[in-house]
Design a protein around this motif. Structure first.
Motif, PDB file in Angstrom:
ATOM      1  N   TYR A 151       0.812  -1.220   0.000  1.00 45.91           N
ATOM      2  CA  TYR A 151       0.000   0.000   0.000  1.00 45.91           C
ATOM      3  C   TYR A 151       0.848   1.275   0.000  1.00 45.91           C
ATOM      4  CZ  TYR A 151      -5.028   0.649  -0.057  1.00 45.91           C
ATOM      5  OH  TYR A 151      -6.315   0.859  -0.463  1.00 45.91           O
ATOM      6  N   ALA A 152       2.092   1.140  -0.422  1.00 44.03           N
ATOM      7  CA  ALA A 152       2.985   2.301  -0.424  1.00 44.03           C
ATOM      8  C   ALA A 152       2.660   3.280  -1.538  1.00 44.03           C
ATOM      9  CB  ALA A 152       4.436   1.834  -0.550  1.00 44.03           C
ATOM     10  N   GLY A 153       1.880   2.855  -2.528  1.00 45.85           N
ATOM     11  CA  GLY A 153       1.585   3.737  -3.647  1.00 45.85           C
ATOM     12  C   GLY A 153       0.332   4.559  -3.483  1.00 45.85           C
ATOM     13  N   PHE A 154      -0.389   4.397  -2.381  1.00 48.34           N
ATOM     14  CA  PHE A 154      -1.665   5.091  -2.239  1.00 48.34           C
ATOM     15  C   PHE A 154      -1.489   6.604  -2.271  1.00 48.34           C
ATOM     16  CE2 PHE A 154      -5.079   6.943   0.385  1.00 48.34           C
ATOM     17  CZ  PHE A 154      -6.178   6.537  -0.361  1.00 48.34           C
ATOM     18  N   ASP A 155      -0.521   7.111  -1.550  1.00 48.58           N
ATOM     19  CA  ASP A 155      -0.311   8.564  -1.483  1.00 48.58           C
ATOM     20  C   ASP A 155       0.768   9.057  -2.446  1.00 48.58           C
ATOM     21  OD1 ASP A 155      -2.239   9.298   0.479  1.00 48.58           O
ATOM     22  OD2 ASP A 155      -0.960   8.394   2.018  1.00 48.58           O
ATOM     23  N   ARG A 156       1.308   8.178  -3.261  1.00 50.47           N
ATOM     24  CA  ARG A 156       2.353   8.594  -4.199  1.00 50.47           C
ATOM     25  C   ARG A 156       1.704   9.173  -5.460  1.00 50.47           C
ATOM     26  NH1 ARG A 156       5.127   4.006  -4.623  1.00 50.47           N
ATOM     27  NH2 ARG A 156       3.915   3.310  -6.410  1.00 50.47           N
ATOM     28  N   ASP A 157       2.205  10.286  -5.925  1.00 47.63           N
ATOM     29  CA  ASP A 157       1.718  10.913  -7.164  1.00 47.63           C
ATOM     30  C   ASP A 157       2.445  10.271  -8.334  1.00 47.63           C
ATOM     31  OD1 ASP A 157       0.976  12.465  -9.293  1.00 47.63           O
ATOM     32  OD2 ASP A 157       1.229  14.377  -8.249  1.00 47.63           O
ATOM     33  N   ASP A 158       1.741   9.442  -9.071  1.00 49.51           N
ATOM     34  CA  ASP A 158       2.369   8.694 -10.155  1.00 49.51           C
ATOM     35  C   ASP A 158       2.323   9.423 -11.493  1.00 49.51           C
ATOM     36  OD1 ASP A 158       3.136   6.122  -8.874  1.00 49.51           O
ATOM     37  OD2 ASP A 158       0.988   5.979  -8.482  1.00 49.51           O
ATOM     38  N   LEU A 159       1.508  10.487 -11.621  1.00 51.69           N
ATOM     39  CA  LEU A 159       1.365  11.080 -12.957  1.00 51.69           C
ATOM     40  C   LEU A 159       1.131  12.581 -12.973  1.00 51.69           C
ATOM     41  CD1 LEU A 159      -1.850  11.385 -12.726  1.00 51.69           C
ATOM     42  CD2 LEU A 159      -1.963   9.212 -13.919  1.00 51.69           C
ATOM     43  N   GLY A 160       1.203  13.260 -11.839  1.00 48.31           N
ATOM     44  CA  GLY A 160       0.854  14.678 -11.799  1.00 48.31           C
ATOM     45  C   GLY A 160      -0.638  14.812 -11.600  1.00 48.31           C
ATOM     46  N   GLU A 161      -1.091  14.443 -10.425  1.00 46.63           N
ATOM     47  CA  GLU A 161      -2.523  14.258 -10.185  1.00 46.63           C
ATOM     48  C   GLU A 161      -3.313  15.554 -10.242  1.00 46.63           C
ATOM     49  OE1 GLU A 161      -1.744  10.480  -7.151  1.00 46.63           O
ATOM     50  OE2 GLU A 161      -1.861  12.553  -6.412  1.00 46.63           O
ATOM     51  N   ASP A 162      -2.675  16.687  -9.975  1.00 48.84           N
ATOM     52  CA  ASP A 162      -3.419  17.943  -9.884  1.00 48.84           C
ATOM     53  C   ASP A 162      -3.406  18.730 -11.185  1.00 48.84           C
ATOM     54  OD1 ASP A 162      -0.791  18.618  -9.875  1.00 48.84           O
ATOM     55  OD2 ASP A 162      -0.862  19.908  -8.094  1.00 48.84           O
ATOM     56  N   ALA A 163      -3.015  18.094 -12.293  1.00 46.31           N
ATOM     57  CA  ALA A 163      -2.982  18.829 -13.575  1.00 46.31           C
ATOM     58  C   ALA A 163      -3.136  17.851 -14.726  1.00 46.31           C
ATOM     59  CB  ALA A 163      -1.676  19.609 -13.695  1.00 46.31           C
ATOM     60  N   GLN A 164      -4.275  17.186 -14.773  1.00 40.87           N
ATOM     61  CA  GLN A 164      -4.488  16.178 -15.806  1.00 40.87           C
ATOM     62  C   GLN A 164      -5.612  16.589 -16.762  1.00 40.87           C
ATOM     63  OE1 GLN A 164      -2.970  13.202 -16.733  1.00 40.87           O
ATOM     64  NE2 GLN A 164      -1.364  14.070 -15.429  1.00 40.87           N
ATOM     65  N   SER A 165      -5.305  16.592 -18.057  1.00 36.85           N
ATOM     66  CA  SER A 165      -6.302  16.734 -19.120  1.00 36.85           C
ATOM     67  C   SER A 165      -5.992  15.656 -20.150  1.00 36.85           C
ATOM     68  CB  SER A 165      -6.233  18.130 -19.755  1.00 36.85           C
ATOM     69  OG  SER A 165      -6.540  19.131 -18.814  1.00 36.85           O
ATOM     70  N   PRO A 166      -6.264  14.405 -19.807  1.00 36.20           N
ATOM     71  CA  PRO A 166      -5.755  13.291 -20.613  1.00 36.20           C
ATOM     72  C   PRO A 166      -6.436  13.156 -21.965  1.00 36.20           C
ATOM     73  CG  PRO A 166      -7.159  12.480 -18.861  1.00 36.20           C
ATOM     74  CD  PRO A 166      -6.976  13.936 -18.608  1.00 36.20           C
ATOM     75  N   LEU A 167      -5.717  12.516 -22.865  1.00 36.57           N
ATOM     76  CA  LEU A 167      -6.186  12.199 -24.210  1.00 36.57           C
ATOM     77  C   LEU A 167      -5.893  10.724 -24.448  1.00 36.57           C
ATOM     78  CD1 LEU A 167      -7.236  13.281 -26.995  1.00 36.57           C
ATOM     79  CD2 LEU A 167      -4.819  13.590 -27.609  1.00 36.57           C
ATOM     80  N   GLU A 168      -6.848  10.021 -25.038  1.00 38.10           N
ATOM     81  CA  GLU A 168      -6.652   8.599 -25.297  1.00 38.10           C
ATOM     82  C   GLU A 168      -5.378   8.384 -26.114  1.00 38.10           C
ATOM     83  OE1 GLU A 168      -8.988   4.682 -27.146  1.00 38.10           O
ATOM     84  OE2 GLU A 168      -9.830   6.694 -27.403  1.00 38.10           O
ATOM     85  N   GLY A 169      -4.557   7.464 -25.645  1.00 37.33           N
ATOM     86  CA  GLY A 169      -3.285   7.197 -26.294  1.00 37.33           C
ATOM     87  C   GLY A 169      -2.147   8.031 -25.754  1.00 37.33           C
ATOM     88  N   GLY A 170      -2.485   9.057 -24.962  1.00 37.92           N
ATOM     89  CA  GLY A 170      -1.445   9.877 -24.371  1.00 37.92           C
ATOM     90  C   GLY A 170      -0.765   9.162 -23.215  1.00 37.92           C
ATOM     91  N   LYS A 171       0.382   9.704 -22.801  1.00 31.06           N
ATOM     92  CA  LYS A 171       1.173   9.083 -21.751  1.00 31.06           C
ATOM     93  C   LYS A 171       1.039   9.871 -20.447  1.00 31.06           C
ATOM     94  CE  LYS A 171       3.147   5.782 -24.208  1.00 31.06           C
ATOM     95  NZ  LYS A 171       2.999   4.341 -23.905  1.00 31.06           N
ATOM     96  N   ALA A 172       1.115   9.121 -19.338  1.00 34.56           N
ATOM     97  CA  ALA A 172       1.112   9.728 -18.013  1.00 34.56           C
ATOM     98  C   ALA A 172       1.855   8.793 -17.078  1.00 34.56           C
ATOM     99  CB  ALA A 172      -0.311   9.958 -17.514  1.00 34.56           C
ATOM    100  N   GLY A 173       2.954   9.300 -16.498  1.00 32.92           N
ATOM    101  CA  GLY A 173       3.727   8.474 -15.586  1.00 32.92           C
ATOM    102  C   GLY A 173       4.254   7.207 -16.226  1.00 32.92           C
ATOM    103  N   GLY A 174       4.509   7.255 -17.518  1.00 37.21           N
ATOM    104  CA  GLY A 174       5.001   6.087 -18.224  1.00 37.21           C
ATOM    105  C   GLY A 174       3.926   5.095 -18.609  1.00 37.21           C
ATOM    106  N   ARG A 175       2.672   5.418 -18.337  1.00 38.05           N
ATOM    107  CA  ARG A 175       1.550   4.554 -18.708  1.00 38.05           C
ATOM    108  C   ARG A 175       0.701   5.249 -19.768  1.00 38.05           C
ATOM    109  NH1 ARG A 175       4.582   2.267 -15.859  1.00 38.05           N
ATOM    110  NH2 ARG A 175       4.137   0.828 -14.121  1.00 38.05           N
ATOM    111  N   THR A 176      -0.079   4.444 -20.490  1.00 38.27           N
ATOM    112  CA  THR A 176      -0.912   4.966 -21.574  1.00 38.27           C
ATOM    113  C   THR A 176      -2.355   5.128 -21.104  1.00 38.27           C
ATOM    114  OG1 THR A 176       0.471   3.850 -23.215  1.00 38.27           O
ATOM    115  CG2 THR A 176      -1.732   4.535 -23.917  1.00 38.27           C
ATOM    116  N   TRP A 177      -2.948   6.268 -21.444  1.00 37.45           N
ATOM    117  CA  TRP A 177      -4.382   6.450 -21.181  1.00 37.45           C
ATOM    118  C   TRP A 177      -5.174   5.614 -22.192  1.00 37.45           C
ATOM    119  CZ3 TRP A 177      -6.273   8.433 -16.916  1.00 37.45           C
ATOM    120  CH2 TRP A 177      -5.538   9.387 -16.200  1.00 37.45           C
ATOM    121  N   ARG A 178      -5.991   4.717 -21.671  1.00 36.19           N
ATOM    122  CA  ARG A 178      -6.758   3.801 -22.525  1.00 36.19           C
ATOM    123  C   ARG A 178      -8.252   3.958 -22.250  1.00 36.19           C
ATOM    124  NH1 ARG A 178      -3.059  -0.089 -24.351  1.00 36.19           N
ATOM    125  NH2 ARG A 178      -1.101  -0.131 -23.156  1.00 36.19           N
ATOM    126  N   MET A 179      -9.040   3.745 -23.323  1.00 39.84           N
ATOM    127  CA  MET A 179     -10.490   3.768 -23.167  1.00 39.84           C
ATOM    128  C   MET A 179     -10.916   2.583 -22.314  1.00 39.84           C
ATOM    129  SD  MET A 179     -13.284   5.397 -23.896  1.00 39.84           S
ATOM    130  CE  MET A 179     -12.792   6.411 -25.300  1.00 39.84           C
TER     131      MET A 179
END
Length: 764
Positions: free
Chosen positions: A61-89
């Protein structure tokens, strides 16, 4: 002489004939309108379509409070990257047929789901994002239920954080006051998981808990020209609501504990078209082609409502228009398939096989070849063998330990093999029968290996259960999962701990993702439509506190219409020879069991005859006699529907295609067959059907059936194939019964009709 008439009876009343095939579509439409008119609960408007990014590590449970992608500034687009992961439908309704509002991250990221992103699904976290448009600034509530914890951001501001280690998900579990700004808002959730079950529910509600009208949702950034972003539609199933599900439980029934456990009652929102860009709000309409028969479009909300009438492939063009008059179109298709429980409704014989100590001290399910051969000889459609006993021991080579880390495998020295279910499943399938599994919802405390997870370590038991059932699905692809113990899942099983929420959406979602054709049955002792999740069939167990009459006691009621989803019916019966078990002298009597099967079938219910091969509870020779009698007659029961004649004292009538079968038999359900029953003591309306010389004399001479709108082409006795003389007078079919050979169990007369005749006569 006995007079009968073809009439239509109200569906859903026990023992009443159902509508014939020729008016199925009309029947479904009438039922839906009636269901809606009775004040059914409005389907909720949960959020089921998201962009999802993950999985991210959450070890210990060490990742619960960790910010993995910039949590306070997200306007994601499908196929875009965040924290090394891909935004998927994400919309699990596109690959899972369970009717729920549960967003199942466990199966979405499951490494064995074809077409999925893969990745671990334990000790991980994922983000889910959606854009929400509001016509004005307004106060509302964000409802979230999650397994395990969650955090939520609205327009870059954190509004909720619930660590929730090892907790269960339930609809509306956490209700957070929020304020939607006028225009587009950004909603971001983070869902953290430890073991097993991983998923969430989410919706935006009025402060008074009512669903909100007038909101728009989008997965694409809303700037730019108007476009429809929905490009794929979920499958539909005949006689089932399209994706949505809402129960109509009468207040009188809500005193039942299962009905009161809202988390276990099935609930699913309508499918909602999505658009982005332009100037909301959007209006929707169908401009080309057509939706599947039975479905309609709410033009203001863009939601599909209704019940799919029949199997079809529907192609259509949907148009969205924004407030400026700009429009966009999309060409889409919906495939409506046969509902998965159709085979179960048409079948008439099934079996459970319990696993208990047998000869020589072994725990077994019986000899696989002998069991399968016997069931094939009788014409069984499926058998569900015990895969795990109530004490926690599994009978397949499982790698899943219980919550205390102890083995749950059946690795006792007496067993020649740990895989007790595989050989029997193979033997059944080799004889064209379906193989399923019996699995208890709970574990009792009678196991020396300590397999009492349910009692001592709840809700961790839910994770163990999910993993075990997953193994069964992936290794054996069952046709049926037959869950037992649903009547006690709400009880305080030990130490006063409430056991209400069983996360049935999560369990069923996994099953129906990996084995879409698998039916889910849950035994609560008697057939009910609520409190058991999105089940596919009703189960009625003959054993009960009020009766130990395994043959004729606790008769199934059938579907009452609380659910708009067409359910099939099954009853569990226990043929046995053990006096001690029943505390009185109750023996097999194969002839009486044959009457039970016929009576159940004629009333539209599958009879599940337990095939447990236990000491003093299994009589092979008697079962073989039952099989030999049933098999040549089973075609007069399988695939039939009750009716279209009104009920009569001589027995039952059922219809299949253009053939009407008369089953003349005696049973405790008011059927007199060929017995010489006089009119004395009968109600006046029934006495009027007799000719004063006794029932037998009337039937043995001739029998009248009608009115007939056309011609009968052949009348004969089954299974002899012996033709019977008949004539038609004043729209009455008069059958000469003098040549009929009376069967001690069930005398069957078949009437073949011209196709148009069968349809028109049965609709009178």
């Amino acid at each position: 002489m006995l007079l009968s008439s073809w009439v239509l009876h109200k569906p859903g009343i026990p023992g009443s004939p159902r509508y014939p095939f020729c008016i199925i579509s009309l029947f479904i439409t009438i039922c839906l309108v009636s269901w809606q008119a009775e004040g059914a609960a409005t389907p909720p408007r949960a959020i089921n379509t998201w962009l999802v990014a993950g999985p991210f590590d959450n070890t210990d449970y060490a990742g619960f409070d960790r910010d993995d992608l910039g949590e306070d500034a997200q306007s994601p687009l499908e196929g875009g990257k965040a924290g090394g992961r891909t935004w998927r439908m994400f919309d699990d309704r596109l690959y899972c047929r369970n009717l729920d509002d549960y967003n199942d991250l466990y199966t979405f990221f499951h490494p064995k789901r074809e077409g999925g992103p893969g990745g671990p699904n334990e000790w991980v976290a994922a983000y889910a994002h959606v854009y929400v448009w509001s016509p004005e600034q307004q106060a509302c509530e964000l409802w979230v239920g999650s397994n395990d914890g969650f955090q939520a951001w609205l327009n870059d501001t954190k509004v909720a954080s619930v660590e929730g280690k090892l907790r269960q998900a339930a609809r509306g579990q956490d209700r957070t006051p929020i304020t939607l700004e006028a225009g587009w808002n950004r909603l971001l959730l983070k869902i953290a998981n430890a073991y097993g079950v991983w998923g969430f529910y989410a919706s935006i509600r009025h402060p008074d808990s009512a669903p909100m009208d007038g909101l728009e949702y989008a997965t694409k950034p809303p700037n730019g020209p108007l476009e429809i972003t929905t490009n794929t539609m979920p499958r539909g199933y005949s006689e089932w609501p399209y994706v949505w599900l809402a129960l109509n439980i009468p207040e009188a029934e809500r005193t039942n504990t299962l009905a009161e456990i809202e988390s276990n009652n099935p609930s699913a929102s309508p499918f909602r078209f999505m658009a982005a860009g332009g100037t909301p709000p959007y209006r929707w309409r169908i401009t080309g082609g057509a939706l599947p028969d039975g479905l309609t479009l709410d033009e203001a909300e863009g939601e599909l409502q209704g019940v799919c009438a029949h199997i079809q492939e529907a192609q259509f063009t949907v148009e969205a228009t924004d407030s400026t008059g700009s429009n966009a179109q999309a060409h889409l298709a919906i495939s409506v398939l046969e509902r998965p429980n159709a085979w179960h409704e048409h079948a008439r014989l099934g079996a459970l096989i319990h696993n208990m100590p047998g000869p020589n001290g072994k725990a077994w399910l019986g000899d696989p070849e002998r069991q399968a051969s016997l069931m094939a000889a009788a014409g069984y459609s499926y058998a569900a063998m015990m895969s795990k006993n109530d004490g926690g021991n599994a009978y397949w080579p499982t790698d899943i330990p219980n919550s205390a880390g102890k083995s749950t495998g059946a690795d006792w020295e007496q067993n020649a093999s740990r895989d007790l279910v595989g050989p029997l499943a193979n033997a059944l399938r080799a004889r064209d029968m379906r193989a399923g599994f019996y699995y208890p919802f709970i574990e009792s405390e009678n196991n020396g290996l300590g397999g009492d997870d349910y009692a001592s370590n709840f809700p961790r038991y839910m994770d163990v259960r999910l993993a075990q059932v997953e193994e069964l699905c992936l290794a054996y692809r069952p046709a049926v999962m037959w869950f037992d113990g649903a009547n006690v899942i709400f009880s305080d099983f030990k130490a006063g701990k409430p056991r209400g929420n069983h996360e049935l959406d999560a369990l069923y979602s996994m099953i129906k993702t990996f084995v879409p054709e698998c039916l889910v049955l849950a035994n609560a002792g008697t057939d009910i439509e609520y409190g058991l999740g999105d089940i596919d069939a009703l189960v009625c167990e003959s054993e009960g506190a009020e009766t130990l009459d395994w043959r004729w006691g606790r008769w199934p009621n059938g579907q009452k219409g609380y659910s708009p989803k067409k359910l099939s019916d099954e009853t569990w019966r226990f043929p046995n020879t053990d006096q001690a078990f029943l505390h009185h002298g109750e023996y097999f009597h194969w002839e009486e069991w044959a009457r039970v099967v016929v009576s159940m079938a004629c009333e539209g219910v599958m009879c599940n005859l337990d095939h447990s091969e236990w000491p003093d509870r299994y009589t092979h020779s008697e079962r073989m006699r039952l099989a030999e009698w049933l098999k040549p007659r089973l075609h007069t029961l399988e695939g039939t529907r009750p009716g279209p004649l009104k009920e009569d004292l001589w027995g039952y009538n059922v219809i299949k295609n253009n053939t009407l079968y008369l089953h003349i038999l005696h049973n405790p359900r008011g059927k007199y067959g060929f017995e010489g029953k006089s009119s004395r003591g009968l109600p006046e309306n029934m006495a009027g059907l007799l000719d004063g010389r006794g029932f037998a004399q009337g039937l043995q001479r001739e029998m009248k059936v009608g009115p007939i709108a056309g011609n009968a082409t052949r009348v004969y006795q089954e299974p002899l194939g012996m033709n019977l003389d008949f004539r038609i007078e004043d729209s009455q079919l008069i059958i000469n019964m003098q040549r009929v050979v009376v069967d001690d169990i069930d005398t069957i007369i078949a009437i073949e009709m011209e196709p148009a005749t069968a349809a028109s006569s049965s609709s009178k």
